[in-house]
Design an enzyme around this catalytic site. Structure first.
Site, mmCIF file in Angstrom:
data_model
loop_
_atom_site.group_PDB
_atom_site.id
_atom_site.type_symbol
_atom_site.label_atom_id
_atom_site.label_comp_id
_atom_site.label_asym_id
_atom_site.label_seq_id
_atom_site.Cartn_x
_atom_site.Cartn_y
_atom_site.Cartn_z
ATOM 1 N N ARG A 127 0.834 -1.211 0.000
ATOM 2 C CA ARG A 127 0.000 0.000 0.000
ATOM 3 C C ARG A 127 0.863 1.253 0.000
ATOM 4 O O ARG A 127 1.889 1.309 0.667
ATOM 5 C CB ARG A 127 -0.893 -0.016 1.237
ATOM 6 N N ARG A 160 3.333 4.555 4.319
ATOM 7 C CA ARG A 160 3.148 4.985 5.704
ATOM 8 C C ARG A 160 4.149 4.255 6.590
ATOM 9 O O ARG A 160 4.421 3.078 6.363
ATOM 10 C CB ARG A 160 1.737 4.618 6.165
ATOM 11 N N ARG A 171 0.059 -4.558 14.185
ATOM 12 C CA ARG A 171 -1.275 -3.958 14.025
ATOM 13 C C ARG A 171 -2.347 -5.033 13.897
ATOM 14 O O ARG A 171 -3.451 -4.885 14.411
ATOM 15 C CB ARG A 171 -1.300 -3.029 12.802
HETATM 16 P P1 AMP Z 1 -5.543 3.645 10.773
HETATM 17 O O1 AMP Z 1 -5.205 4.684 9.764
HETATM 18 O O2 AMP Z 1 -7.011 3.614 11.115
HETATM 19 O O3 AMP Z 1 -5.017 2.284 10.417
HETATM 20 O O4 AMP Z 1 -4.808 4.067 12.130
HETATM 21 C C1 AMP Z 1 -3.397 4.198 12.197
HETATM 22 C C2 AMP Z 1 -2.961 4.194 13.644
HETATM 23 O O5 AMP Z 1 -3.555 5.293 14.339
HETATM 24 C C3 AMP Z 1 -3.351 2.969 14.447
HETATM 25 O O6 AMP Z 1 -2.452 1.890 14.276
HETATM 26 C C4 AMP Z 1 -3.313 3.520 15.869
HETATM 27 O O7 AMP Z 1 -1.995 3.683 16.328
HETATM 28 C C5 AMP Z 1 -3.890 4.913 15.670
HETATM 29 N N1 AMP Z 1 -5.371 4.921 15.805
HETATM 30 C C6 AMP Z 1 -6.274 5.209 14.831
HETATM 31 N N2 AMP Z 1 -7.519 5.130 15.306
HETATM 32 C C7 AMP Z 1 -7.403 4.792 16.605
HETATM 33 C C8 AMP Z 1 -8.342 4.543 17.650
HETATM 34 N N3 AMP Z 1 -9.661 4.618 17.435
HETATM 35 N N4 AMP Z 1 -7.857 4.213 18.877
HETATM 36 C C9 AMP Z 1 -6.540 4.138 19.119
HETATM 37 N N5 AMP Z 1 -5.599 4.335 18.181
HETATM 38 C C10 AMP Z 1 -6.027 4.664 16.928
#
Ligand code: AMP
Length: 214
Positions: A127, A160, A171
């Site tokens: 990605r 990213r 993750r």
């Molecule tokens: P994402 O873009 O949704 O995959 O989020 C990237 C990263 O942001 C995650 O791996 C977490 O470190 C943080 N993150 C995003 N949303 C949340 C959430 N609702 N609670 C806690 N950490 C979050």
């Protein structure tokens, strides 16, 4: 419509949330996007979140709950919104219910994107993401027209930090341990619908439209 898109990283929630924004005008509330823009702006919130994100861990609930509370009260979200990447654990789901309850609102529908880890590993490691508008690309299956440049806004398309293989595994582990139980929480409220997220994006969109009756 207050809709939650639930699923592991790389399952296509962001792509579908962006389509709902473009096609229906429903605001996309992505906590991941909000945190990344806080990091780019050099804010205190970004500074606090960065270490957790780089390691593939969840950031503390208090940081993301504040973001969602502020957005969900905004005029732009008065007619509803789509949550993408929130709630990420049961405590966040419970807090969301309380927060919406205070506004006389509730989550109406929750769609769970079902997909196995192997597919996610290949999707996430290939990605690439626009640094500015967060449009998504893939090194094999969805290249930008000009290498490294976003088709939509002309900014740089990069990997990213947390899409590096060593962070992806963490993750996915966090998803299984902390986020998967959120599906059970909404199943208990009879709000959960599951869809096959291995399908192509157009087929997933069609499934979502069918679930929502739109
Ligand atoms: P994402 O873009 O949704 O995959 O989020 C990237 C990263 O942001 C995650 O791996 C977490 O470190 C943080 N993150 C995003 N949303 C949340 C959430 N609702 N609670 C806690 N950490 C979050």
């Amino acid at each position: 419509m207050i809709l939650v898109l639930l699923g592991p990283p790389g399952s296509g929630k962001g792509t579908q949330a962006k389509r709902l924004l473009t096609e229906r005008g429903w605001p996309q509330l992505s906590t991941g996007d909000m945190l990344r823009s806080a990091i780019q702006n050099g804010s205190e919130l970004g500074r606090q979140a960065k270490g957790f994100m780089d390691q593939g861990a969840l950031v503390p609930d208090s940081l993301v709950i504040g973001l969602i509370e502020e957005k969900s009260k905004s005029a732009e979200c008065a007619g509803g919104f789509v949550l993408d990447g929130f709630p990420r654990n049961v405590a966040q789901a419970e807090e969301l219910d309380r927060m919406l309850g205070r506004l006389g609102k509730q989550v109406e529908s929750v769609i769970s994107f079902e997909i196995g880890d192997e597919v996610l590993l290949s999707r996430l490691s290939g990605r690439r993401t626009c640094q500015k508008c967060s449009a998504m690309y893939h090194v094999d299956t969805m290249k930008p027209k000009a290498a490294g440049i976003c088709d939509k806004c002309g900014s740089a398309v990069v990997q990213r930090d947390d899409d590096r293989p060593e962070v992806i595994a963490k993750r996915l582990k966090v998803f299984h341990e902390q986020t998967a139980p959120v599906a059970k929480f909404y199943e208990g409220q009879r709000k959960l619908k599951r869809l096959d997220a291995t399908l192509a994006p157009d087929a997933v969109t069609a499934k979502i439209n069918g679930i929502l009756g739109i």
